[in-house]
Structure formats: C-alpha cells, structure tokens
Design a protein around this motif. Structure first.
Motif, PDB file in Angstrom:
ATOM      1  N   GLU A 277       0.764  -1.385   0.465  1.00  0.00           N
ATOM      2  CA  GLU A 277       0.059  -0.499   0.392  1.00  0.00           C
ATOM      3  C   GLU A 277       0.812   1.424   0.132  1.00  0.00           C
ATOM      4  O   GLU A 277       0.599   2.167  -0.359  1.00  0.00           O
ATOM      5  N   VAL A 278       1.991   1.028   0.781  1.00  0.00           N
ATOM      6  CA  VAL A 278       2.906   2.987   0.423  1.00  0.00           C
ATOM      7  C   VAL A 278       4.152   2.465  -0.473  1.00  0.00           C
ATOM      8  O   VAL A 278       4.550   3.401  -1.051  1.00  0.00           O
ATOM      9  N   TYR A 279       4.969   1.175  -0.110  1.00  0.00           N
ATOM     10  CA  TYR A 279       6.132   1.320  -1.219  1.00  0.00           C
ATOM     11  C   TYR A 279       5.415   0.095  -2.748  1.00  0.00           C
ATOM     12  O   TYR A 279       6.552  -0.092  -3.104  1.00  0.00           O
ATOM     13  N   PHE A 280       4.157  -0.094  -2.827  1.00  0.00           N
ATOM     14  CA  PHE A 280       3.686  -0.695  -4.128  1.00  0.00           C
ATOM     15  C   PHE A 280       5.021  -1.342  -4.310  1.00  0.00           C
ATOM     16  O   PHE A 280       5.036  -2.046  -5.520  1.00  0.00           O
ATOM     17  N   ASN A 281       5.370  -2.574  -3.514  1.00  0.00           N
ATOM     18  CA  ASN A 281       6.327  -3.676  -3.359  1.00  0.00           C
ATOM     19  C   ASN A 281       6.636  -3.788  -4.561  1.00  0.00           C
ATOM     20  O   ASN A 281       7.730  -4.480  -5.535  1.00  0.00           O
ATOM     21  N   LYS A 282       7.955  -2.546  -4.696  1.00  0.00           N
ATOM     22  CA  LYS A 282       9.071  -1.979  -5.280  1.00  0.00           C
ATOM     23  C   LYS A 282      10.294  -2.549  -4.499  1.00  0.00           C
ATOM     24  O   LYS A 282      10.332  -3.229  -2.832  1.00  0.00           O
ATOM     25  N   GLY A 283      11.242  -2.894  -5.181  1.00  0.00           N
ATOM     26  CA  GLY A 283      12.453  -3.341  -4.602  1.00  0.00           C
ATOM     27  C   GLY A 283      12.955  -4.202  -4.659  1.00  0.00           C
ATOM     28  O   GLY A 283      14.586  -4.716  -4.006  1.00  0.00           O
ATOM     29  N   TRP A 284      12.592  -5.727  -5.056  1.00  0.00           N
ATOM     30  CA  TRP A 284      12.620  -6.796  -5.218  1.00  0.00           C
ATOM     31  C   TRP A 284      14.545  -6.959  -5.656  1.00  0.00           C
ATOM     32  O   TRP A 284      14.607  -7.983  -4.914  1.00  0.00           O
ATOM     33  N   SER A 285      14.797  -6.407  -6.559  1.00  0.00           N
ATOM     34  CA  SER A 285      16.092  -6.574  -7.195  1.00  0.00           C
ATOM     35  C   SER A 285      17.086  -5.857  -5.775  1.00  0.00           C
ATOM     36  O   SER A 285      18.996  -5.784  -6.422  1.00  0.00           O
ATOM     37  N   SER A 286      16.478  -4.748  -4.378  1.00  0.00           N
ATOM     38  CA  SER A 286      17.689  -4.538  -4.244  1.00  0.00           C
ATOM     39  C   SER A 286      17.893  -5.525  -2.910  1.00  0.00           C
ATOM     40  O   SER A 286      18.750  -5.426  -1.767  1.00  0.00           O
ATOM     41  N   LEU A 287      17.088  -6.588  -2.994  1.00  0.00           N
ATOM     42  CA  LEU A 287      16.968  -7.441  -1.429  1.00  0.00           C
ATOM     43  C   LEU A 287      17.775  -8.388  -1.730  1.00  0.00           C
ATOM     44  O   LEU A 287      18.190  -9.210  -2.822  1.00  0.00           O
ATOM     45  N   TYR A 288      18.154  -9.158  -0.386  1.00  0.00           N
ATOM     46  CA  TYR A 288      19.096 -10.697  -0.425  1.00  0.00           C
ATOM     47  C   TYR A 288      18.051 -11.878  -1.050  1.00  0.00           C
ATOM     48  O   TYR A 288      16.860 -11.907  -0.278  1.00  0.00           O
ATOM     49  N   GLN A 289      18.164 -12.289  -1.738  1.00  0.00           N
ATOM     50  CA  GLN A 289      17.385 -13.259  -2.399  1.00  0.00           C
ATOM     51  C   GLN A 289      18.176 -15.158  -1.641  1.00  0.00           C
ATOM     52  O   GLN A 289      19.181 -15.033  -1.605  1.00  0.00           O
ATOM     53  N   PRO A 290      16.973 -16.037  -1.305  1.00  0.00           N
ATOM     54  CA  PRO A 290      17.266 -17.285  -1.418  1.00  0.00           C
ATOM     55  C   PRO A 290      19.278 -17.161  -2.199  1.00  0.00           C
ATOM     56  O   PRO A 290      19.279 -18.034  -0.990  1.00  0.00           O
ATOM     57  N   PHE A 291      18.842 -17.343  -3.359  1.00  0.00           N
ATOM     58  CA  PHE A 291      19.790 -17.535  -3.709  1.00  0.00           C
ATOM     59  C   PHE A 291      21.205 -16.919  -3.911  1.00  0.00           C
ATOM     60  O   PHE A 291      22.390 -17.599  -4.519  1.00  0.00           O
ATOM     61  N   ASP A 292      20.922 -15.545  -2.913  1.00  0.00           N
ATOM     62  CA  ASP A 292      22.489 -14.865  -3.064  1.00  0.00           C
ATOM     63  C   ASP A 292      23.130 -15.642  -1.527  1.00  0.00           C
ATOM     64  O   ASP A 292      24.301 -15.515  -1.301  1.00  0.00           O
ATOM     65  N   TRP A 293      22.471 -15.513  -0.409  1.00  0.00           N
ATOM     66  CA  TRP A 293      22.907 -16.507  -0.072  1.00  0.00           C
ATOM     67  C   TRP A 293      23.514 -17.217   0.372  1.00  0.00           C
ATOM     68  O   TRP A 293      24.653 -18.345   0.456  1.00  0.00           O
ATOM     69  N   ILE A 294      22.584 -18.434  -0.939  1.00  0.00           N
ATOM     70  CA  ILE A 294      23.674 -19.455  -1.601  1.00  0.00           C
ATOM     71  C   ILE A 294      24.936 -19.483  -2.251  1.00  0.00           C
ATOM     72  O   ILE A 294      25.965 -19.871  -1.792  1.00  0.00           O
ATOM     73  N   TYR A 295      24.921 -18.440  -3.202  1.00  0.00           N
ATOM     74  CA  TYR A 295      26.114 -18.518  -3.578  1.00  0.00           C
ATOM     75  C   TYR A 295      27.100 -18.340  -1.979  1.00  0.00           C
ATOM     76  O   TYR A 295      28.317 -17.742  -2.775  1.00  0.00           O
ATOM     77  N   LEU A 296      26.918 -17.156  -0.991  1.00  0.00           N
ATOM     78  CA  LEU A 296      27.370 -16.312  -0.660  1.00  0.00           C
ATOM     79  C   LEU A 296      28.417 -17.802  -0.069  1.00  0.00           C
ATOM     80  O   LEU A 296      29.341 -17.697   0.076  1.00  0.00           O
TER      81      LEU A 296
END
Length: 351
Positions: A277-296
C-alpha cells in the motif's frame, strides 16, 4: 499433528508488536483482521501482542475478546527526530525496539516469530522452513550448514523475511542492513537481536555517495544489526552510510551469511500490507534473495564455484538501469529545494 521432523505450533511464540489504533484513535480493523487470521492459523501457539497504552475501554475489550492472548500495553517511548537541511527527519526505531523486546521477554516457547501488528501470517508454512533448519540443519539445497565462528553472533541463524534485507551490490547498496519486519528463530536469539540500547539523534546525518543519498547515518535496520555486531564482534566499528570499500562489503556479506537465512514473504506465508500500500511492492532487485545466500555460502564457506540462475542476469540488468536512475536523482537532490520537496512527498520512514 506433531511429527519428529516438524516443529509444532505449541513450540512457538508469536510476538506481534506495534500500534493497534487507526488515525482516528480507534481500534484498527486491519489489526483485528490480522489477529484473527493468526489465531486461526496458529491455534496452538503462544500469542503475545506488545503495543502501547490506550484507554481502559479498548484495553479491556481486547483482553475479554481474546482471553488466550497476552496483551502488553507499554508506555509509548515516542519517535526521535532531527531537523536536517530544513527537513524534519523522523524514526520510530525505539518504538519498534521497546515493543519487540518487551513482548519477547514474555515468550515462554523454544522458538519465536516476531512480526508487526500491521502484518499477518496466512498459513503456517513458516513452521516447515523453521523445521528444515532447526531440526535438519538445512536451508533449501544446502545441507549440514557450517558457520564461520568469527562472524557469528547468534547461537543459530535467524530466519529473515527479506523485505528490506539489502544486497550491497544492488542500486540501494546499504551495508549491514537485514530486514526487521519479520524474524524467527530460537527465542533467546530473537530476543538478543532486539535487546540493544535505544537509538539517539546521532543516527541522523545527511549521507551522500555518487549514486545515493539519505538523511540517516544508520537507518533502523542497520542500527539494530550494528549494535548487535558492536556487542558481539571484538573491535567492530562502522562509521555509517555510505562508508564503503571491498573489505567492508565482504565483511557485511559474511556477517549476514553467518547469522541470517533470507526467505521471501510468499514462502513464509506472510503479508505486510504497508509493502503493497505504501511501497507498492517495489525493491525486489535490491534485496537478498535465497539464491544470493547460497552463492555467499558457496563462495565463503564451501569455497566452490556457484552457477548463478538465469534470474540473476535479469536482475543485474534491472539493477544497472536503476543505478542510472538513482545517479540522476541524486544529482538533482543536491539542490536544497528539490531535497525538501522530495523528502516530504516520498519518504515513508516514521509513518
């Protein structure tokens, strides 16, 4: 039914923290909806609502209507603010800390899930996620998880809803920035996460880089995590946004890797209305995703090559486009009049 390989609802405390009144000072209907849904999906769990003192009628109504729930009506510590460049910058970080910590102090179960009063769990999928890690030591495709002791703060990882868990290589390259909207884990670990000194106005500062600008030396998510690191990691210091070099980025990554497991809202069965409602579901590409954790994990612990999924490349393109946009925006924000208007129109913190 309780199975040997599944954490049961009865082993979990759900701490719901934050305000319960709407803008008119009345009991918020969305909060009641959220609470009813959590009760429906977690009938055997211990549920604690940690909020602020209100009138006796409202407090008694809640206590009578929900006899199985523990309500804590705390003294409101209020927000903190600072006037910077003619803009009144506000943060509710201390409200979050007090209501979270007070609720967790009453949690009597082995595991705790901390959420907000303006969010809800629409199923109990999170129990499967917790069971995989806490009972099987597994996270997605990674089994028998190892940790690097020098970067470890908690006795076990915290499951971290990745809303606002910033990836330092994204277009919002904040370091030491896990999400605090929802965290789950061993109760003592979750409690320790929020058991830090209250923030002071020193967290406010006009920080700039070529691509980004903000009015906070530490945004709330950073403040909470940095205070944990200062307490737990000998000699840890971080001057604030946007202090950055390759060594600092790597340290930030290792701290996240060894203490958090990022999962998205859908996998956790979790909804935070404000994100839509406020952030309009934006920002997915800025977040740590599960595959980022597996890469790290592959890079820093297994020391093996990780073959990145296709979505990684698609996200990279989006991040590059966003970096161009943020560079242009940051240059415009160097103008004081533009900064003041933009903050009043678009900044959501403190709301």
């Amino acid at each position: 039914m309780h199975l040997d390989n599944l954490i049961s609802q009865s082993e979990v405390s759900i701490v719901i923290q934050g305000g319960i009144l709407n803008s008119s000072g009345e009991l918020d209907n969305d909060f009641i909806f959220n609470l009813d849904l959590i009760l429906k999906n977690f009938p055997q769990s211990e549920i604690i609502v940690s909020t602020w003192k209100t009138d006796d009628v409202t407090q008694n109504k809640l206590i009578i209507s929900y006899p199985g729930i523990l309500f804590l009506f705390n003294e409101d510590v209020g927000s903190i603010s600072e006037n910077i460049d003619g803009v009144n910058v506000v943060s509710n970080v201390n409200r979050m800390l007090v209501s979270s910590l007070n609720g967790l102090r009453f949690a009597s179960k082995k595991y705790s899930i901390k959420i907000r009063t303006d969010s809800y769990l629409y199923n109990d999928n999170i129990l499967s996620c917790m069971s995989d890690y806490f009972l099987k030591n597994k996270f997605l495709s990674v089994e028998n998880i190892l940790r690097q002791e020098e970067y470890t703060v908690f006795s076990r990882h915290l499951i971290n809803c990745n809303l606002f868990a910033r990836n330092p290589y994204s277009h919002l390259p904040f370091l030491y920035h896990p999400g605090d909207i929802m965290v789950a884990g061993l109760t003592q670990d979750v409690l320790n996460f929020f058991d830090i000194p209250l923030a002071e106005e020193s967290i406010f500062k006009h920080c700039r880089s070529m691509m980004n600008a903000c009015y906070m030396r530490f945004v709330p998510e950073q403040y909470v995590w940095i205070k944990n690191l200062e307490r737990s990691i000998h000699g840890f210091k971080f001057p604030g946004n946007f202090s950055r070099n390759a060594v600092e980025v790597e340290r930030s990554e290792k701290m996240y890797l060894n203490n958090f497991l990022p999962l998205d809202s859908a996998r956790l069965g979790f909804v935070w209305r404000k994100h839509k409602e406020v952030y309009f579901n934006k920002g997915w590409s800025s977040l740590y995703q599960p595959f980022d954790w597996i890469y790290l994990y592959s890079r820093y612990i297994r020391k093996q090559k990780y073959f990145r999924p296709l979505i990684w490349s698609l996200r990279f393109i989006q991040i590059m486009l966003m970096k161009i946009y943020f560079f242009i925006r940051t240059q415009l924000l160097k103008l004081p009049c533009v900064r003041k208007i933009a903050y009043r129109l678009f900044v959501k913190r403190g709301n």
